[in-house]
Design a protein around this motif. Structure first.
Motif, PDB file in Angstrom:
ATOM      1  N   GLY A  18       0.790  -1.237   0.000  1.00  9.07           N
ATOM      2  CA  GLY A  18       0.000   0.000   0.000  1.00  9.07           C
ATOM      3  C   GLY A  18       0.815   1.275   0.000  1.00  9.07           C
ATOM      4  N   SER A  19       2.145   1.155   0.039  1.00  2.45           N
ATOM      5  CA  SER A  19       2.945   2.379   0.111  1.00  2.45           C
ATOM      6  C   SER A  19       3.038   3.063  -1.249  1.00  2.45           C
ATOM      7  N   PRO A  20       3.033   4.409  -1.240  1.00  2.00           N
ATOM      8  CA  PRO A  20       3.300   5.105  -2.505  1.00  2.00           C
ATOM      9  C   PRO A  20       4.779   5.062  -2.865  1.00  2.00           C
ATOM     10  N   GLY A  24      10.363   1.029  -0.552  1.00  2.00           N
ATOM     11  CA  GLY A  24      10.469   1.619   0.778  1.00  2.00           C
ATOM     12  C   GLY A  24      10.412   0.549   1.856  1.00  2.00           C
ATOM     13  N   ASN A  25      10.183   1.004   3.079  1.00  2.00           N
ATOM     14  CA  ASN A  25      10.295   0.103   4.235  1.00  2.00           C
ATOM     15  C   ASN A  25       9.262  -1.020   4.225  1.00  2.00           C
ATOM     16  N   THR A  26       8.013  -0.683   3.947  1.00  2.00           N
ATOM     17  CA  THR A  26       6.990  -1.742   3.964  1.00  2.00           C
ATOM     18  C   THR A  26       7.119  -2.647   2.738  1.00  2.00           C
ATOM     19  N   ASP A  27       7.559  -2.096   1.609  1.00  2.00           N
ATOM     20  CA  ASP A  27       7.827  -2.952   0.439  1.00  2.00           C
ATOM     21  C   ASP A  27       8.890  -3.986   0.796  1.00  2.00           C
ATOM     22  N   PRO A  93       2.513   1.721   5.279  1.00  2.00           N
ATOM     23  CA  PRO A  93       3.087   2.579   6.307  1.00  2.00           C
ATOM     24  C   PRO A  93       1.991   3.382   7.006  1.00  2.00           C
ATOM     25  N   VAL A  94       2.329   3.941   8.159  1.00  2.20           N
ATOM     26  CA  VAL A  94       1.403   4.850   8.844  1.00  2.20           C
ATOM     27  C   VAL A  94       1.414   6.181   8.102  1.00  2.20           C
ATOM     28  N   GLN A  95       0.258   6.678   7.783  1.00  2.00           N
ATOM     29  CA  GLN A  95       0.157   8.048   7.262  1.00  2.00           C
ATOM     30  C   GLN A  95      -0.969   8.752   8.009  1.00  2.00           C
ATOM     31  N   PHE A  96      -0.596   9.797   8.705  1.00  2.00           N
ATOM     32  CA  PHE A  96      -1.555  10.534   9.536  1.00  2.00           C
ATOM     33  C   PHE A  96      -2.362   9.579  10.413  1.00  2.00           C
ATOM     34  N   THR A  97      -1.634   8.660  11.016  1.00  2.00           N
ATOM     35  CA  THR A  97      -2.131   7.617  11.934  1.00  2.00           C
ATOM     36  C   THR A  97      -3.011   6.543  11.267  1.00  2.00           C
ATOM     37  N   SER A 137       3.508  -3.075   8.998  1.00  6.88           N
ATOM     38  CA  SER A 137       3.546  -1.612   8.914  1.00  6.88           C
ATOM     39  C   SER A 137       4.838  -1.050   9.498  1.00  6.88           C
ATOM     40  N   THR A 138       5.160   0.165   9.066  1.00  4.30           N
ATOM     41  CA  THR A 138       6.219   0.954   9.697  1.00  4.30           C
ATOM     42  C   THR A 138       5.675   2.361   9.886  1.00  4.30           C
ATOM     43  N   GLY A 139       6.228   3.051  10.883  1.00  2.00           N
ATOM     44  CA  GLY A 139       5.860   4.446  11.122  1.00  2.00           C
ATOM     45  C   GLY A 139       7.088   5.228  11.532  1.00  2.00           C
ATOM     46  N   GLY A 140       7.136   6.480  11.128  1.00  6.59           N
ATOM     47  CA  GLY A 140       8.318   7.295  11.401  1.00  6.59           C
ATOM     48  C   GLY A 140       8.482   7.675  12.861  1.00  6.59           C
ATOM     49  N   ARG A 141       7.386   7.895  13.537  1.00  7.61           N
ATOM     50  CA  ARG A 141       7.457   8.344  14.927  1.00  7.61           C
ATOM     51  C   ARG A 141       7.655   7.152  15.851  1.00  7.61           C
ATOM     52  N   LYS A 142       8.146   7.474  17.046  1.00  5.80           N
ATOM     53  CA  LYS A 142       8.330   6.404  18.024  1.00  5.80           C
ATOM     54  C   LYS A 142       7.484   6.755  19.238  1.00  5.80           C
ATOM     55  N   GLY A 173       9.452   4.256  14.592  1.00  9.15           N
ATOM     56  CA  GLY A 173      10.773   4.886  14.510  1.00  9.15           C
ATOM     57  C   GLY A 173      11.533   4.517  13.252  1.00  9.15           C
ATOM     58  N   VAL A 174      10.812   4.179  12.198  1.00 11.38           N
ATOM     59  CA  VAL A 174      11.434   3.796  10.919  1.00 11.38           C
ATOM     60  C   VAL A 174      10.926   4.789   9.872  1.00 11.38           C
ATOM     61  N   ASP A 175      11.782   5.689   9.435  1.00 14.00           N
ATOM     62  CA  ASP A 175      11.276   6.784   8.615  1.00 14.00           C
ATOM     63  C   ASP A 175      11.883   6.873   7.224  1.00 14.00           C
ATOM     64  N   GLU A 176      13.193   7.088   7.115  1.00 19.38           N
ATOM     65  CA  GLU A 176      13.773   7.293   5.781  1.00 19.38           C
ATOM     66  C   GLU A 176      13.613   6.031   4.938  1.00 19.38           C
TER      67      GLU A 176
HETATM   68  C1  FMN Z   1       1.935  11.633   4.044  1.00 20.75           C
HETATM   69  C2  FMN Z   1       2.721  10.971   5.150  1.00 20.75           C
HETATM   70  C3  FMN Z   1       2.151  10.880   6.402  1.00 20.75           C
HETATM   71  C4  FMN Z   1       2.846  10.258   7.438  1.00 20.75           C
HETATM   72  N1  FMN Z   1       2.245  10.181   8.664  1.00 20.75           N
HETATM   73  C5  FMN Z   1       2.893   9.553   9.676  1.00 20.75           C
HETATM   74  C6  FMN Z   1       2.261   9.438  10.955  1.00 20.75           C
HETATM   75  O1  FMN Z   1       1.146   9.879  11.193  1.00 20.75           O
HETATM   76  N2  FMN Z   1       2.954   8.817  11.942  1.00 20.75           N
HETATM   77  C7  FMN Z   1       4.205   8.301  11.728  1.00 20.75           C
HETATM   78  O2  FMN Z   1       4.785   7.735  12.656  1.00 20.75           O
HETATM   79  N3  FMN Z   1       4.826   8.374  10.519  1.00 20.75           N
HETATM   80  C8  FMN Z   1       4.190   8.994   9.491  1.00 20.75           C
HETATM   81  N4  FMN Z   1       4.789   9.060   8.240  1.00 20.75           N
HETATM   82  C9  FMN Z   1       6.110   8.425   8.031  1.00 20.75           C
HETATM   83  C10 FMN Z   1       6.004   7.011   7.411  1.00 20.75           C
HETATM   84  O3  FMN Z   1       5.097   6.195   8.142  1.00 20.75           O
HETATM   85  C11 FMN Z   1       7.381   6.321   7.439  1.00 20.75           C
HETATM   86  O4  FMN Z   1       8.327   7.088   6.725  1.00 20.75           O
HETATM   87  C12 FMN Z   1       7.328   4.903   6.883  1.00 20.75           C
HETATM   88  O5  FMN Z   1       8.477   4.175   7.264  1.00 20.75           O
HETATM   89  C13 FMN Z   1       7.245   4.899   5.355  1.00 20.75           C
HETATM   90  O6  FMN Z   1       7.169   3.578   4.889  1.00 20.75           O
HETATM   91  P1  FMN Z   1       7.379   3.244   3.318  1.00 20.75           P
HETATM   92  O7  FMN Z   1       8.837   3.473   3.033  1.00 20.75           O
HETATM   93  O8  FMN Z   1       6.988   1.827   3.170  1.00 20.75           O
HETATM   94  O9  FMN Z   1       6.491   4.170   2.565  1.00 20.75           O
HETATM   95  C14 FMN Z   1       4.138   9.704   7.209  1.00 20.75           C
HETATM   96  C15 FMN Z   1       4.701   9.825   5.916  1.00 20.75           C
HETATM   97  C16 FMN Z   1       4.001  10.449   4.901  1.00 20.75           C
HETATM   98  C17 FMN Z   1       4.640  10.563   3.535  1.00 20.75           C
END
Ligand code: FMN
Length: 205
Positions: A18-20, A24-27, A93-97, A137-142, A173-176
């Motif tokens: 589902g990632s754009p 990336g991390n979830t891929d 990935p998490v996007q806006f929760t 899933s992965t999310g940038g915040r921890k 805590g996985v972002d870039e």
């Molecule tokens: C539009 C957008 C919204 C995001 N919202 C959140 C969020 O609400 N919480 C969070 O922890 N990370 C958020 N992130 C960070 C992504 O979850 C994080 O970079 C993730 O590892 C990306 O995974 P991917 O490489 O598979 O796309 C957001 C990123 C984008 C681009």
């Protein structure tokens, strides 16, 4: 006799990315899950929602009549893939929760399967074959509870399409892009989860 002929010999595992963000991390995690499943003999397929044209649900209610969505786009192939699969693994990935817009559009379009089940009293995926679901899933915040809102949605999705939710792997805590590679344990866990689900096919309860 026909039953024996039709009996599945391998588990079919469907990954839905589902990632754009390509690669990336979830891929990466999903690819490991699929690789693990294939290592145990599963037949695998991965679809990347970012490559498909899937309209949002129009809430036209056309599906209430026959459980069929009237929008003729690439979601039609996804319905067929869901039906074919024994194991369905979603990765977002998490996007806006929540999940990504791509994943949410796909999930909303299964409103026609909701109609099949709850309005027409039919099996949502066409038959009563047991199926298993998994989420990555992965999310940038921890932060605590980062994945809770998505997990409610994902569990609801699987429940509605009669797929047994069997677990998830979620990493905060996985972002870039590619940051998950710094967590080899995570990739190993995904690989092993794929192996486990391929080895333990869904059974009728
Ligand atoms: C539009 C957008 C919204 C995001 N919202 C959140 C969020 O609400 N919480 C969070 O922890 N990370 C958020 N992130 C960070 C992504 O979850 C994080 O970079 C993730 O590892 C990306 O995974 P991917 O490489 O598979 O796309 C957001 C990123 C984008 C681009």
């Amino acid at each position: 006799m026909y039953v024996a002929l039709e009996r599945r010999t391998t588990v079919r595992v469907l990954g839905i990315a589902g990632s754009p963000r390509k690669n990336g991390n979830t891929d990466m995690l999903l690819a490991e899950f699929i690789r693990g499943a294939a290592s145990k003999g599963a037949t695998t397929k991965t679809i990347f929602l970012r490559d498909l044209q899937i309209s949002t649900c129009q809430h036209c209610d056309a599906c209430l009549k026959a459980g069929i969505c009237k929008i003729k786009d690439e979601m039609q192939g996804v319905y067929a893939d869901l039906q074919e699969a024994d194991v369905i693994v979603l990765a977002s990935p998490v996007q806006f929760t929540g999940v990504t817009a791509h994943m949410k559009a796909m999930i909303d379009r299964t409103q026609s399967l909701w109609a099949k089940k709850y309005v027409l009293k039919l099996p949502p995926l066409g038959d009563k074959r047991p199926r298993k679901g998994f989420f990555i899933s992965t999310g940038g915040r921890k932060v605590p509870n980062l994945f809770d809102p998505m997990l409610v949605m994902i569990k609801t999705f699987f429940h509605i399409i009669d797929v047994k939710y069997t677990g998830d792997l979620v990493y905060a805590g996985v972002d870039e892009k590619g940051a998950i590679a710094k967590h080899p344990e995570a990739l190993k866990q995904a690989y092993e989860a794929g192996q486990r689900l391929a080895e333990d096919p869904p059974k009728t309860e």
